[in-house]
Design an enzyme around this catalytic site. Sequence first.
Site, PDB file in Angstrom:
ATOM      1  N   ILE A 163       0.846  -1.205   0.000  1.00 13.16           N
ATOM      2  CA  ILE A 163       0.000   0.000   0.000  1.00 13.16           C
ATOM      3  C   ILE A 163       0.881   1.255   0.000  1.00 13.16           C
ATOM      4  CG2 ILE A 163      -1.726   1.326   1.309  1.00 13.16           C
ATOM      5  CD1 ILE A 163      -2.891  -1.332   2.315  1.00 13.16           C
ATOM      6  N   ASP A 214      10.813   2.614   6.633  1.00 11.49           N
ATOM      7  CA  ASP A 214      10.595   1.167   6.484  1.00 11.49           C
ATOM      8  C   ASP A 214      11.927   0.475   6.688  1.00 11.49           C
ATOM      9  OD1 ASP A 214       9.739  -1.508   5.480  1.00 11.49           O
ATOM     10  OD2 ASP A 214       8.035  -0.423   4.638  1.00 11.49           O
ATOM     11  N   ILE A 222      10.703   0.369  13.591  1.00  9.45           N
ATOM     12  CA  ILE A 222      10.057   1.174  14.643  1.00  9.45           C
ATOM     13  C   ILE A 222      10.066   0.486  16.007  1.00  9.45           C
ATOM     14  CG2 ILE A 222       8.602   2.588  13.122  1.00  9.45           C
ATOM     15  CD1 ILE A 222       6.209   0.776  14.069  1.00  9.45           C
ATOM     16  N   TYR A 241      -4.161 -11.457  15.042  1.00 12.07           N
ATOM     17  CA  TYR A 241      -4.001 -10.222  14.247  1.00 12.07           C
ATOM     18  C   TYR A 241      -5.206  -9.303  14.437  1.00 12.07           C
ATOM     19  CZ  TYR A 241      -4.130  -7.680   9.666  1.00 12.07           C
ATOM     20  OH  TYR A 241      -4.219  -6.753   8.642  1.00 12.07           O
ATOM     21  N   LYS A 301      -4.453 -23.765  -5.167  1.00 10.80           N
ATOM     22  CA  LYS A 301      -4.874 -24.506  -3.974  1.00 10.80           C
ATOM     23  C   LYS A 301      -6.054 -23.812  -3.297  1.00 10.80           C
ATOM     24  CE  LYS A 301      -0.442 -26.571  -3.019  1.00 10.80           C
ATOM     25  NZ  LYS A 301       0.821 -26.434  -2.308  1.00 10.80           N
ATOM     26  N   TYR A 315      -5.698 -22.196  12.449  1.00  2.00           N
ATOM     27  CA  TYR A 315      -6.250 -21.322  11.399  1.00  2.00           C
ATOM     28  C   TYR A 315      -7.766 -21.298  11.537  1.00  2.00           C
ATOM     29  CZ  TYR A 315      -7.329 -19.351   6.811  1.00  2.00           C
ATOM     30  OH  TYR A 315      -7.802 -18.557   5.790  1.00  2.00           O
TER      31      TYR A 315
HETATM   32  N1  LIG Z   1      -3.404  -4.982   1.583  1.00  2.00           N
HETATM   33  C1  LIG Z   1      -4.593  -5.069   2.153  1.00  2.00           C
HETATM   34  O1  LIG Z   1      -5.590  -5.351   1.512  1.00  2.00           O
HETATM   35  C2  LIG Z   1      -4.770  -4.787   3.611  1.00  2.00           C
HETATM   36  C3  LIG Z   1      -5.973  -5.181   4.158  1.00  2.00           C
HETATM   37  C4  LIG Z   1      -6.226  -4.925   5.498  1.00  2.00           C
HETATM   38  C5  LIG Z   1      -5.306  -4.247   6.253  1.00  2.00           C
HETATM   39  N2  LIG Z   1      -4.146  -3.847   5.709  1.00  2.00           N
HETATM   40  C6  LIG Z   1      -3.217  -3.122   6.567  1.00  2.00           C
HETATM   41  O2  LIG Z   1      -2.568  -2.097   5.825  1.00  2.00           O
HETATM   42  C7  LIG Z   1      -1.217  -1.982   6.238  1.00  2.00           C
HETATM   43  C8  LIG Z   1      -0.273  -2.122   5.049  1.00  2.00           C
HETATM   44  O3  LIG Z   1      -0.528  -3.342   4.387  1.00  2.00           O
HETATM   45  P1  LIG Z   1       0.276  -3.817   3.101  1.00  2.00           P
HETATM   46  O4  LIG Z   1      -0.642  -4.709   2.358  1.00  2.00           O
HETATM   47  O5  LIG Z   1       0.885  -2.668   2.418  1.00  2.00           O
HETATM   48  O6  LIG Z   1       1.397  -4.735   3.795  1.00  2.00           O
HETATM   49  P2  LIG Z   1       2.967  -4.841   3.502  1.00  2.00           P
HETATM   50  O7  LIG Z   1       3.469  -5.977   4.302  1.00  2.00           O
HETATM   51  O8  LIG Z   1       3.211  -4.854   2.044  1.00  2.00           O
HETATM   52  O9  LIG Z   1       3.533  -3.478   4.094  1.00  2.00           O
HETATM   53  C9  LIG Z   1       3.878  -3.272   5.440  1.00  2.00           C
HETATM   54  C10 LIG Z   1       5.225  -2.596   5.482  1.00  2.00           C
HETATM   55  O10 LIG Z   1       5.533  -2.288   6.849  1.00  2.00           O
HETATM   56  C11 LIG Z   1       6.901  -2.530   7.057  1.00  2.00           C
HETATM   57  N3  LIG Z   1       7.133  -2.798   8.481  1.00  2.00           N
HETATM   58  C12 LIG Z   1       6.615  -3.799   9.220  1.00  2.00           C
HETATM   59  N4  LIG Z   1       7.076  -3.750  10.470  1.00  2.00           N
HETATM   60  C13 LIG Z   1       7.942  -2.691  10.526  1.00  2.00           C
HETATM   61  C14 LIG Z   1       8.738  -2.149  11.544  1.00  2.00           C
HETATM   62  N5  LIG Z   1       8.788  -2.687  12.764  1.00  2.00           N
HETATM   63  N6  LIG Z   1       9.481  -1.054  11.273  1.00  2.00           N
HETATM   64  C15 LIG Z   1       9.469  -0.516  10.024  1.00  2.00           C
HETATM   65  N7  LIG Z   1       8.721  -0.984   9.009  1.00  2.00           N
HETATM   66  C16 LIG Z   1       7.975  -2.076   9.259  1.00  2.00           C
HETATM   67  C17 LIG Z   1       7.211  -3.754   6.192  1.00  2.00           C
HETATM   68  O11 LIG Z   1       8.603  -3.848   5.913  1.00  2.00           O
HETATM   69  C18 LIG Z   1       6.362  -3.493   4.966  1.00  2.00           C
HETATM   70  O12 LIG Z   1       7.098  -2.839   3.951  1.00  2.00           O
HETATM   71  C19 LIG Z   1      -1.024  -3.010   7.346  1.00  2.00           C
HETATM   72  O13 LIG Z   1      -1.200  -2.380   8.587  1.00  2.00           O
HETATM   73  C20 LIG Z   1      -2.134  -4.009   7.121  1.00  2.00           C
HETATM   74  O14 LIG Z   1      -2.514  -4.645   8.310  1.00  2.00           O
HETATM   75  C21 LIG Z   1      -3.841  -4.128   4.398  1.00  2.00           C
HETATM   76  O1  LIG Z   2      -6.772  -8.063   2.830  1.00  4.35           O
HETATM   77  C1  LIG Z   2      -7.503  -7.823   3.806  1.00  4.35           C
HETATM   78  O2  LIG Z   2      -8.491  -7.117   3.752  1.00  4.35           O
HETATM   79  C2  LIG Z   2      -7.172  -8.448   5.142  1.00  4.35           C
HETATM   80  O3  LIG Z   2      -7.394  -9.807   5.025  1.00  4.35           O
HETATM   81  C3  LIG Z   2      -6.379 -10.688   4.761  1.00  4.35           C
HETATM   82  O4  LIG Z   2      -6.956 -11.928   5.123  1.00  4.35           O
HETATM   83  P1  LIG Z   2      -7.546 -12.900   4.067  1.00  4.35           P
HETATM   84  O5  LIG Z   2      -8.485 -12.239   3.123  1.00  4.35           O
HETATM   85  O6  LIG Z   2      -8.098 -14.082   4.791  1.00  4.35           O
HETATM   86  O7  LIG Z   2      -6.191 -13.329   3.368  1.00  4.35           O
HETATM   87  P2  LIG Z   2      -5.802 -13.929   1.972  1.00  4.35           P
HETATM   88  O8  LIG Z   2      -4.468 -14.577   2.141  1.00  4.35           O
HETATM   89  O9  LIG Z   2      -5.909 -12.930   0.918  1.00  4.35           O
HETATM   90  O10 LIG Z   2      -6.845 -15.144   1.776  1.00  4.35           O
HETATM   91  C4  LIG Z   2      -8.142 -15.006   1.271  1.00  4.35           C
HETATM   92  C5  LIG Z   2      -8.835 -16.348   1.245  1.00  4.35           C
HETATM   93  O11 LIG Z   2      -8.192 -17.199   0.297  1.00  4.35           O
HETATM   94  C6  LIG Z   2      -7.863 -18.464   0.879  1.00  4.35           C
HETATM   95  N1  LIG Z   2      -6.625 -18.959   0.196  1.00  4.35           N
HETATM   96  C7  LIG Z   2      -5.443 -18.296   0.303  1.00  4.35           C
HETATM   97  C8  LIG Z   2      -4.321 -18.722  -0.371  1.00  4.35           C
HETATM   98  C9  LIG Z   2      -4.402 -19.859  -1.213  1.00  4.35           C
HETATM   99  O12 LIG Z   2      -3.427 -20.297  -1.875  1.00  4.35           O
HETATM  100  N2  LIG Z   2      -5.590 -20.497  -1.298  1.00  4.35           N
HETATM  101  C10 LIG Z   2      -6.717 -20.079  -0.642  1.00  4.35           C
HETATM  102  O13 LIG Z   2      -7.784 -20.722  -0.770  1.00  4.35           O
HETATM  103  C11 LIG Z   2      -7.735 -18.180   2.371  1.00  4.35           C
HETATM  104  O14 LIG Z   2      -7.957 -19.356   3.120  1.00  4.35           O
HETATM  105  C12 LIG Z   2      -8.838 -17.134   2.562  1.00  4.35           C
HETATM  106  O15 LIG Z   2     -10.081 -17.776   2.692  1.00  4.35           O
HETATM  107  C13 LIG Z   2      -5.158 -10.424   5.618  1.00  4.35           C
HETATM  108  O16 LIG Z   2      -5.421 -10.753   6.957  1.00  4.35           O
HETATM  109  C14 LIG Z   2      -4.733  -9.008   5.608  1.00  4.35           C
HETATM  110  O17 LIG Z   2      -3.884  -8.688   4.558  1.00  4.35           O
HETATM  111  C15 LIG Z   2      -5.814  -8.007   5.642  1.00  4.35           C
HETATM  112  O18 LIG Z   2      -5.922  -7.484   6.938  1.00  4.35           O
END
Ligand SMILES: NC(=O)c1ccc[n+]([C@@H]2O[C@H](COP(=O)([O-])OP(=O)(O)OC[C@H]3O[C@@H](n4cnc5c(N)ncnc54)[C@H](O)[C@@H]3O)[C@@H](O)[C@H]2O)c1
Ligand SMILES: O=C(O)[C@H]1O[C@H](OP(=O)(O)OP(=O)(O)OC[C@H]2O[C@@H](n3ccc(=O)[nH]c3=O)[C@H](O)[C@@H]2O)[C@H](O)[C@@H](O)[C@@H]1O
Length: 385
Positions: free
Chosen positions: A25, A45, A73, A181, A247, A331
Amino acid sequence: MARVDLDGKPIKALTICMIGAGGFIGSHLCEKLMSETPHTVLALDVYNDKIKHLLEPDSLPWAGRITFHRLNIKHDSRLEGLIKMADLTINLAAICTPADYNTRPLDTIYSNFIDALPVVKYCSENNKRLIHFSTCEVYGKTIGSFLPKDSPLRKDPAYYVLKEDESPCIFGSIEKQRWSYACAKQLIERLIYAEGAENGLEFTIVRPFNWIGPRMDFIPGIDGPSEGVPRVLACFSNNLLRGEPLKLVDGGQSQRTFVYIKDAIEAVLLMIENPARANGHIFNVGNPNNEVTVRQLAEIMIQVYSKVSGEKAPETPTIDVSSKEFYGEGYDDSDKRIPDMTIINRQLGWNPKTSLWDLLESTLTYQHRTYAEAIKKVIAKPVAS
Ligand SMILES: NC(=O)c1ccc[n+]([C@@H]2O[C@H](COP(=O)([O-])OP(=O)(O)OC[C@H]3O[C@@H](n4cnc5c(N)ncnc54)[C@H](O)[C@@H]3O)[C@@H](O)[C@H]2O)c1
Ligand SMILES: O=C(O)[C@H]1O[C@H](OP(=O)(O)OP(=O)(O)OC[C@H]2O[C@@H](n3ccc(=O)[nH]c3=O)[C@H](O)[C@@H]2O)[C@H](O)[C@@H](O)[C@@H]1O
């Protein structure tokens, strides 16, 4: 022409301290801020691979407006100074891949709660605005999932639509460590909310609903560990790139709504630039029109990948695996995630635009272009004896 906010007021150039800027993000948000706004970003980061193209060379049009600070951090005394230098802090740092929640629950809880505490404290003490990234997982399971399988109420939106100000947070038992989480994210949300109520912290909480697109996670064995398990988009991309069956965990019956990262970033920019409308709010950010079961997601990705790569779909397109085999003990899963859009619509007038097919087409085009050659080389390499 001066850029104006939703109320017609000119937008001042901001300095933004973005923690976790090197992630999925963060990389898209930095790109947007550099190419379309005058804001300055202090990007924090431990990694910067996903934003390298924004940092170098010095001739980039935004050179000087983005600086990278490599720090963890958990233990870095520079954090407070960087927050003080900024007008706004955006915290994205977290462990957020489900494969970690039940296998590394301590790291997950520390990362999502304990490590976020100083960020909240420094913002509150220094009167700095905070946009904190939470998750749709704080809703857990739907109320409807506890009704009898044949209950007609399961079809009633009152039993499954997720509303920021009304829906309960329903998690499994403690031994279902999947919820470590969600529970840590819930507690940090409550703490931020309380800082707002008791100490006047200006905050916005974002609950993303499965944002997907280019640069999400990693492809195992290419730009991440071979044994690593990323989120579903990268898992399925990896299977497609290698011509393996996708899968389906526990039959792929869980439902998700997927939103294109570029749509979602528009919502974040509105929050950044409209503090009066965003402060004190929790926002769902998702696309209720893009709902599929995970099995349907797999089927669509197979079709789209075949179109963009010109390769035939695998003979066995999918296989079922148990969650215990795939993720290990502890899980559990969210059954269904439909975001209510009333609050973000009312406050920021935001709506997602991109259909699931279109977002998968652009994302899988990127995956193919970025990884297909590297995968071919890995597959062709004889295994060392
Ligand atoms: N991608 C999604 O759809 C999604 C959905 C729900 C929530 N979120 C939330 O949004 C945020 C960002 O998600 P993302 O998908 O970009 O994940 P991401 O893992 O790609 O990004 C997280 C970044 O934070 C950095 N980070 C983690 N711990 C750190 C630390 N201690 N010090 C410095 N940097 C650190 C990691 O190196 C990474 O680059 C997260 O808080 C996640 O829980 C994302
Ligand atoms: O993206 C989000 O909004 C949030 O939800 C995600 O959780 P989830 O959607 O369960 O994570 P995914 O790994 O994307 O899995 C989605 C679904 O696909 C399934 N899955 C995943 C991987 C795979 O190879 N096969 C498969 O069937 C998982 O069991 C789950 O039901 C993660 O927890 C976070 O990145 C975030 O907070």
